[in-house]
Design an enzyme around this catalytic site. Structure first.
Site, PDB file in Angstrom:
ATOM      1  N   PRO A  11       0.794  -1.225   0.000  1.00 49.27           N
ATOM      2  CA  PRO A  11       0.000   0.000   0.000  1.00 49.27           C
ATOM      3  C   PRO A  11       0.834   1.287   0.000  1.00 49.27           C
ATOM      4  O   PRO A  11       1.843   1.384   0.690  1.00 49.27           O
ATOM      5  CB  PRO A  11      -0.817  -0.102   1.298  1.00 49.27           C
ATOM      6  CG  PRO A  11      -0.142  -1.132   2.119  1.00 49.27           C
ATOM      7  CD  PRO A  11       0.515  -2.075   1.163  1.00 49.27           C
ATOM      8  N   ASN A  12       0.355   2.208  -0.805  1.00 43.73           N
ATOM      9  CA  ASN A  12       0.880   3.573  -0.945  1.00 43.73           C
ATOM     10  C   ASN A  12       2.192   3.656  -1.723  1.00 43.73           C
ATOM     11  O   ASN A  12       2.657   4.753  -2.020  1.00 43.73           O
ATOM     12  CB  ASN A  12       1.034   4.256   0.435  1.00 43.73           C
ATOM     13  CG  ASN A  12      -0.312   4.456   1.090  1.00 43.73           C
ATOM     14  OD1 ASN A  12      -1.217   5.022   0.482  1.00 43.73           O
ATOM     15  ND2 ASN A  12      -0.475   3.965   2.299  1.00 43.73           N
ATOM     16  N   ARG A  19       5.411  12.020  -3.415  1.00 40.65           N
ATOM     17  CA  ARG A  19       5.255  12.612  -2.083  1.00 40.65           C
ATOM     18  C   ARG A  19       6.435  12.147  -1.222  1.00 40.65           C
ATOM     19  O   ARG A  19       7.035  11.113  -1.494  1.00 40.65           O
ATOM     20  CB  ARG A  19       3.974  12.106  -1.391  1.00 40.65           C
ATOM     21  CG  ARG A  19       2.685  12.425  -2.089  1.00 40.65           C
ATOM     22  CD  ARG A  19       2.113  13.756  -1.618  1.00 40.65           C
ATOM     23  NE  ARG A  19       0.734  13.940  -2.109  1.00 40.65           N
ATOM     24  CZ  ARG A  19       0.414  14.245  -3.345  1.00 40.65           C
ATOM     25  NH1 ARG A  19       1.351  14.366  -4.260  1.00 40.65           N
ATOM     26  NH2 ARG A  19      -0.849  14.414  -3.705  1.00 40.65           N
ATOM     27  N   TYR A  24      11.421   8.677   0.947  1.00 45.30           N
ATOM     28  CA  TYR A  24      11.327   7.571  -0.010  1.00 45.30           C
ATOM     29  C   TYR A  24      12.032   7.834  -1.343  1.00 45.30           C
ATOM     30  O   TYR A  24      12.004   6.967  -2.223  1.00 45.30           O
ATOM     31  CB  TYR A  24       9.853   7.224  -0.248  1.00 45.30           C
ATOM     32  CG  TYR A  24       9.160   6.758   1.025  1.00 45.30           C
ATOM     33  CD1 TYR A  24       9.570   5.596   1.673  1.00 45.30           C
ATOM     34  CD2 TYR A  24       8.105   7.478   1.580  1.00 45.30           C
ATOM     35  CE1 TYR A  24       8.955   5.168   2.839  1.00 45.30           C
ATOM     36  CE2 TYR A  24       7.478   7.064   2.754  1.00 45.30           C
ATOM     37  CZ  TYR A  24       7.909   5.906   3.378  1.00 45.30           C
ATOM     38  OH  TYR A  24       7.311   5.485   4.528  1.00 45.30           O
ATOM     39  N   ASN A  75       8.014  -5.602  -0.887  1.00 45.60           N
ATOM     40  CA  ASN A  75       7.937  -4.497   0.068  1.00 45.60           C
ATOM     41  C   ASN A  75       6.471  -4.424   0.473  1.00 45.60           C
ATOM     42  O   ASN A  75       5.643  -3.895  -0.273  1.00 45.60           O
ATOM     43  CB  ASN A  75       8.396  -3.183  -0.565  1.00 45.60           C
ATOM     44  CG  ASN A  75       8.369  -2.046   0.454  1.00 45.60           C
ATOM     45  OD1 ASN A  75       7.765  -2.161   1.530  1.00 45.60           O
ATOM     46  ND2 ASN A  75       9.014  -0.950   0.117  1.00 45.60           N
ATOM     47  N   ALA A  78       3.091  -0.769   4.850  1.00 46.31           N
ATOM     48  CA  ALA A  78       2.617  -0.787   6.238  1.00 46.31           C
ATOM     49  C   ALA A  78       2.093  -2.155   6.659  1.00 46.31           C
ATOM     50  O   ALA A  78       2.053  -2.457   7.865  1.00 46.31           O
ATOM     51  CB  ALA A  78       1.537   0.274   6.415  1.00 46.31           C
ATOM     52  N   HIS A  81       3.971  -4.487   9.174  1.00 40.27           N
ATOM     53  CA  HIS A  81       3.865  -4.342  10.631  1.00 40.27           C
ATOM     54  C   HIS A  81       2.560  -4.884  11.192  1.00 40.27           C
ATOM     55  O   HIS A  81       2.355  -4.847  12.403  1.00 40.27           O
ATOM     56  CB  HIS A  81       4.020  -2.857  10.998  1.00 40.27           C
ATOM     57  CG  HIS A  81       5.088  -2.157  10.219  1.00 40.27           C
ATOM     58  ND1 HIS A  81       6.410  -2.575  10.226  1.00 40.27           N
ATOM     59  CD2 HIS A  81       5.043  -1.108   9.349  1.00 40.27           C
ATOM     60  CE1 HIS A  81       7.126  -1.788   9.429  1.00 40.27           C
ATOM     61  NE2 HIS A  81       6.312  -0.897   8.875  1.00 40.27           N
ATOM     62  N   ASP A  88       1.412 -15.668   6.356  1.00 43.17           N
ATOM     63  CA  ASP A  88       0.911 -17.024   6.089  1.00 43.17           C
ATOM     64  C   ASP A  88       1.034 -17.370   4.605  1.00 43.17           C
ATOM     65  O   ASP A  88       1.407 -18.490   4.241  1.00 43.17           O
ATOM     66  CB  ASP A  88      -0.551 -17.157   6.529  1.00 43.17           C
ATOM     67  CG  ASP A  88      -0.710 -17.226   8.043  1.00 43.17           C
ATOM     68  OD1 ASP A  88       0.297 -17.428   8.748  1.00 43.17           O
ATOM     69  OD2 ASP A  88      -1.858 -17.075   8.521  1.00 43.17           O
ATOM     70  N   GLU A  99      12.679  -9.431   1.551  1.00 42.89           N
ATOM     71  CA  GLU A  99      11.871  -8.286   2.000  1.00 42.89           C
ATOM     72  C   GLU A  99      12.691  -7.017   1.827  1.00 42.89           C
ATOM     73  O   GLU A  99      13.852  -6.974   2.246  1.00 42.89           O
ATOM     74  CB  GLU A  99      11.523  -8.507   3.482  1.00 42.89           C
ATOM     75  CG  GLU A  99      10.742  -7.379   4.121  1.00 42.89           C
ATOM     76  CD  GLU A  99      10.475  -7.650   5.608  1.00 42.89           C
ATOM     77  OE1 GLU A  99      10.890  -8.717   6.133  1.00 42.89           O
ATOM     78  OE2 GLU A  99       9.847  -6.782   6.245  1.00 42.89           O
ATOM     79  N   HIS A 101      12.706  -2.763   2.316  1.00 43.48           N
ATOM     80  CA  HIS A 101      12.140  -1.485   2.771  1.00 43.48           C
ATOM     81  C   HIS A 101      13.043  -0.377   2.258  1.00 43.48           C
ATOM     82  O   HIS A 101      14.276  -0.436   2.444  1.00 43.48           O
ATOM     83  CB  HIS A 101      12.050  -1.429   4.298  1.00 43.48           C
ATOM     84  CG  HIS A 101      11.121  -2.454   4.837  1.00 43.48           C
ATOM     85  ND1 HIS A 101       9.752  -2.313   4.756  1.00 43.48           N
ATOM     86  CD2 HIS A 101      11.355  -3.658   5.392  1.00 43.48           C
ATOM     87  CE1 HIS A 101       9.190  -3.390   5.266  1.00 43.48           C
ATOM     88  NE2 HIS A 101      10.128  -4.231   5.657  1.00 43.48           N
ATOM     89  N   SER A 103      13.121   2.769   3.271  1.00 39.58           N
ATOM     90  CA  SER A 103      13.663   3.490   4.427  1.00 39.58           C
ATOM     91  C   SER A 103      14.217   2.490   5.436  1.00 39.58           C
ATOM     92  O   SER A 103      13.898   1.289   5.376  1.00 39.58           O
ATOM     93  CB  SER A 103      12.567   4.343   5.069  1.00 39.58           C
ATOM     94  OG  SER A 103      11.532   3.509   5.587  1.00 39.58           O
ATOM     95  N   ARG A 108      13.170   4.578  12.484  1.00 39.44           N
ATOM     96  CA  ARG A 108      11.916   5.349  12.458  1.00 39.44           C
ATOM     97  C   ARG A 108      11.071   5.034  13.694  1.00 39.44           C
ATOM     98  O   ARG A 108      11.595   4.549  14.694  1.00 39.44           O
ATOM     99  CB  ARG A 108      11.183   5.049  11.133  1.00 39.44           C
ATOM    100  CG  ARG A 108      12.031   5.424   9.910  1.00 39.44           C
ATOM    101  CD  ARG A 108      11.301   5.216   8.620  1.00 39.44           C
ATOM    102  NE  ARG A 108      10.145   6.104   8.518  1.00 39.44           N
ATOM    103  CZ  ARG A 108       9.197   5.992   7.571  1.00 39.44           C
ATOM    104  NH1 ARG A 108       9.312   5.033   6.644  1.00 39.44           N
ATOM    105  NH2 ARG A 108       8.187   6.824   7.545  1.00 39.44           N
TER     106      ARG A 108
HETATM  107  O1  CA2 Z   1      10.438   1.938   3.887  1.00 38.61           O
HETATM  108  C1  CA2 Z   1       9.607   1.267   3.293  1.00 38.61           C
HETATM  109  O2  CA2 Z   1       9.765   0.817   2.170  1.00 38.61           O
HETATM  110  C2  CA2 Z   1       8.236   1.020   3.950  1.00 38.61           C
HETATM  111  O3  CA2 Z   1       7.856  -0.316   3.677  1.00 38.61           O
HETATM  112  C3  CA2 Z   1       7.281   1.999   3.307  1.00 38.61           C
HETATM  113  C4  CA2 Z   1       5.890   2.002   3.938  1.00 38.61           C
HETATM  114  C5  CA2 Z   1       5.976   2.122   5.453  1.00 38.61           C
HETATM  115  O4  CA2 Z   1       4.671   1.985   6.009  1.00 38.61           O
HETATM  116  C6  CA2 Z   1       6.894   1.082   6.048  1.00 38.61           C
HETATM  117  O5  CA2 Z   1       6.951   1.288   7.446  1.00 38.61           O
HETATM  118  C7  CA2 Z   1       8.289   1.190   5.461  1.00 38.61           C
HETATM  119  C8  CA2 Z   1       5.049   3.169   3.424  1.00 38.61           C
HETATM  120  C9  CA2 Z   1       5.037   3.323   1.964  1.00 38.61           C
HETATM  121  C10 CA2 Z   1       4.416   4.642   1.669  1.00 38.61           C
HETATM  122  O6  CA2 Z   1       5.021   5.122   0.501  1.00 38.61           O
HETATM  123  C11 CA2 Z   1       4.820   6.414   0.203  1.00 38.61           C
HETATM  124  C12 CA2 Z   1       5.586   6.897  -0.832  1.00 38.61           C
HETATM  125  C13 CA2 Z   1       5.458   8.214  -1.192  1.00 38.61           C
HETATM  126  C14 CA2 Z   1       4.559   9.042  -0.526  1.00 38.61           C
HETATM  127  C15 CA2 Z   1       3.789   8.541   0.499  1.00 38.61           C
HETATM  128  C16 CA2 Z   1       3.920   7.217   0.856  1.00 38.61           C
END
Ligand code: CA2
Length: 145
Positions: A11-12, A19, A24, A75, A78, A81, A88, A99, A101, A103, A108
């Site tokens: 997601p996202n 953004r 990121y 990846n 969210a 977590h 599963d 996996e 990430h 960041s 964090r």
């Molecule tokens: O660091 C990562 O790749 C994460 O998996 C990214 C997730 C975050 O919830 C994890 O804790 C770490 C969030 C991805 C959101 O990506 C965005 C990218 C641009 C703008 C807004 C969100």
């Protein structure tokens, strides 16, 4: 023989490059998918990329990878977590799982420090930016031989 690698983003991550570049980076998901597909071709790996904002769709994609994929780069965003369902599904996949990430989740908020997926992952890459996906593919190529 060309081996298939499934690249899954949760997601996202479709918002990458649009953004929060300070966290990121500037690369879009499309940039990442294109670069990985090219790198895969050089390594004899066919990269098939998916992104979804929906947990069940990601579970479906992991199940689909059981048919013919040698590895998954994931990846889970969210859902890392929170999602026992994704863990599963990965536990039912017999190939390699890496996996990624973008960041460094350990630098964090505390709620990002634990990932359910890490219990299944053969390797975890965090904090290398978009390059983490390339490192994952290199590692898969090395492990598959
Ligand atoms: O660091 C990562 O790749 C994460 O998996 C990214 C997730 C975050 O919830 C994890 O804790 C770490 C969030 C991805 C959101 O990506 C965005 C990218 C641009 C703008 C807004 C969100």
């Amino acid at each position: 023989m060309t081996r298939r690698v499934t690249l899954l983003n949760g997601p996202n991550l479709n918002l990458l490059g649009k953004r929060q570049p300070e966290i990121y980076g500037h690369e879009t998901l499309s940039d990442i998918e294109t670069a990985l597909t090219r790198q895969g071709a050089e390594l004899g790996l066919e990269v098939v990329a998916f992104q979804s904002n929906h947990e069940g769709v990601l579970v479906d994609q992991i199940q689909a990878a059981r048919e013919g994929s040698a590895a998954i780069i994931i990846n889970p965003g969210a859902y890392s977590h929170t999602s026992v369902a994704i863990l599963d599904a990965l536990n039912a996949f017999e190939g390699l799982v890496i996996e990624v990430h973008i960041s460094n989740i350990h630098k964090r908020e505390a709620f990002r420090h634990h990932s359910f997926v890490s219990a299944r992952a053969d390797a975890v890459i965090a904090g290398c930016g978009a390059q983490g996906y390339q490192l994952a593919l290199q590692r898969i190529a090395a492990l598959l031989g």
